[in-house]
Design a protein around this motif. Structure first.
Motif, short mmCIF file in Angstrom:
data_model
loop_
_atom_site.label_atom_id
_atom_site.label_comp_id
_atom_site.label_asym_id
_atom_site.label_seq_id
_atom_site.Cartn_x
_atom_site.Cartn_y
_atom_site.Cartn_z
N ALA A 21 0.83 -1.20 0.00
CA ALA A 21 0.00 0.00 0.00
C ALA A 21 0.88 1.26 0.00
CB ALA A 21 -0.94 0.00 1.20
N LEU A 22 1.94 1.22 0.78
CA LEU A 22 2.87 2.35 0.83
C LEU A 22 3.49 2.58 -0.55
CD1 LEU A 22 4.66 4.44 2.21
CD2 LEU A 22 6.15 2.58 2.93
N ASP A 23 3.93 1.50 -1.18
CA ASP A 23 4.50 1.61 -2.52
C ASP A 23 3.49 2.14 -3.53
OD1 ASP A 23 6.96 0.70 -1.65
OD2 ASP A 23 6.63 -1.37 -2.29
N ARG A 24 2.25 1.69 -3.42
CA ARG A 24 1.21 2.16 -4.33
C ARG A 24 1.00 3.67 -4.18
NH1 ARG A 24 -1.54 -2.38 -2.76
NH2 ARG A 24 -2.91 -1.17 -1.44
N LEU A 43 -2.13 14.48 -1.48
CA LEU A 43 -2.98 13.47 -0.87
C LEU A 43 -2.26 12.13 -0.80
CD1 LEU A 43 -5.71 12.49 0.23
CD2 LEU A 43 -6.40 12.08 -2.14
N GLU A 44 -1.66 11.71 -1.90
CA GLU A 44 -0.96 10.43 -1.94
C GLU A 44 0.24 10.43 -0.98
OE1 GLU A 44 -1.91 7.68 -3.32
OE2 GLU A 44 -3.52 8.45 -4.58
N LEU A 45 0.93 11.55 -0.90
CA LEU A 45 2.08 11.64 0.01
C LEU A 45 1.63 11.57 1.46
CD1 LEU A 45 4.32 14.33 -1.72
CD2 LEU A 45 4.66 11.85 -1.64
N SER A 46 0.52 12.20 1.78
CA SER A 46 -0.01 12.12 3.15
C SER A 46 -0.38 10.68 3.50
CB SER A 46 -1.23 13.01 3.31
OG SER A 46 -0.86 14.36 3.21
N GLN A 47 -0.99 9.98 2.56
CA GLN A 47 -1.33 8.58 2.82
C GLN A 47 -0.08 7.73 2.95
OE1 GLN A 47 -3.99 7.96 -0.49
NE2 GLN A 47 -5.79 8.55 0.70
N ALA A 48 0.92 8.00 2.14
CA ALA A 48 2.18 7.25 2.24
C ALA A 48 2.85 7.52 3.58
CB ALA A 48 3.11 7.63 1.09
N GLU A 49 2.82 8.77 4.03
CA GLU A 49 3.42 9.11 5.32
C GLU A 49 2.76 8.37 6.47
OE1 GLU A 49 5.45 13.44 5.64
OE2 GLU A 49 3.28 13.42 5.43
N ARG A 50 1.45 8.28 6.42
CA ARG A 50 0.75 7.57 7.49
C ARG A 50 1.16 6.10 7.52
NH1 ARG A 50 -3.47 10.96 5.99
NH2 ARG A 50 -4.51 9.39 4.73
#
Length: 125
Positions: A21-24, A43-50
């Motif tokens: 999921a992080l890679d996606r 948005l994608e970066l925030s989700q990756a950070e979480r």
């Protein structure tokens, strides 16, 4: 024994899916950056950070892409602060080198002026 085996497999599958999921999210952020949609990048970066909180080694990459998007949006002060964060927090990383180059580019374009160091000389009374 079977229960232990099932628990180990469940733990491994959760870890792998979290990594996927992080890679996606990172892949999607790069794709959106190429398309010029910085809102979706953020948005994608925030989700990756979480998803990457336990793994601090991805933070400089995430921050660099965030800084580049901030530049693209004309938010040069925010971008410069992001690049300075990378340099102070991850000085030995490849991303610190890249952030120094981005700051120099911003300086040459007139969007960033490094703070001048004030030297105070003691005066004898």
């Amino acid at each position: 024994m079977r229960t232990l085996f099932i628990l180990v497999l469940a733990t491994l599958s959760v870890g792998c899916s979290s990594r996927n999921a992080l890679d996606r999210h990172l892949d999607a952020a790069y794709t959106q950056y190429e398309l010029g949609d910085c809102d979706k990048v953020m948005l994608e970066l925030s989700q990756a950070e979480r998803r990457s909180r336990p793994r601090d080694n991805l933070q400089p990459e995430i921050s660099l892409l965030r800084g580049q998007c901030l530049e693209r949006q004309g938010l040069f002060v925010d971008a410069a602060q992001t690049y300075q964060f990378i340099q102070s927090r991850y000085p030995a990383s490849e991303y610190a080198f890249r952030s120094r180059a981005r700051l120099e580019t911003l300086r040459q374009l007139g969007h960033y002026e490094p703070e001048e160091r004030v030297v105070i000389h003691a005066v004898k009374p």
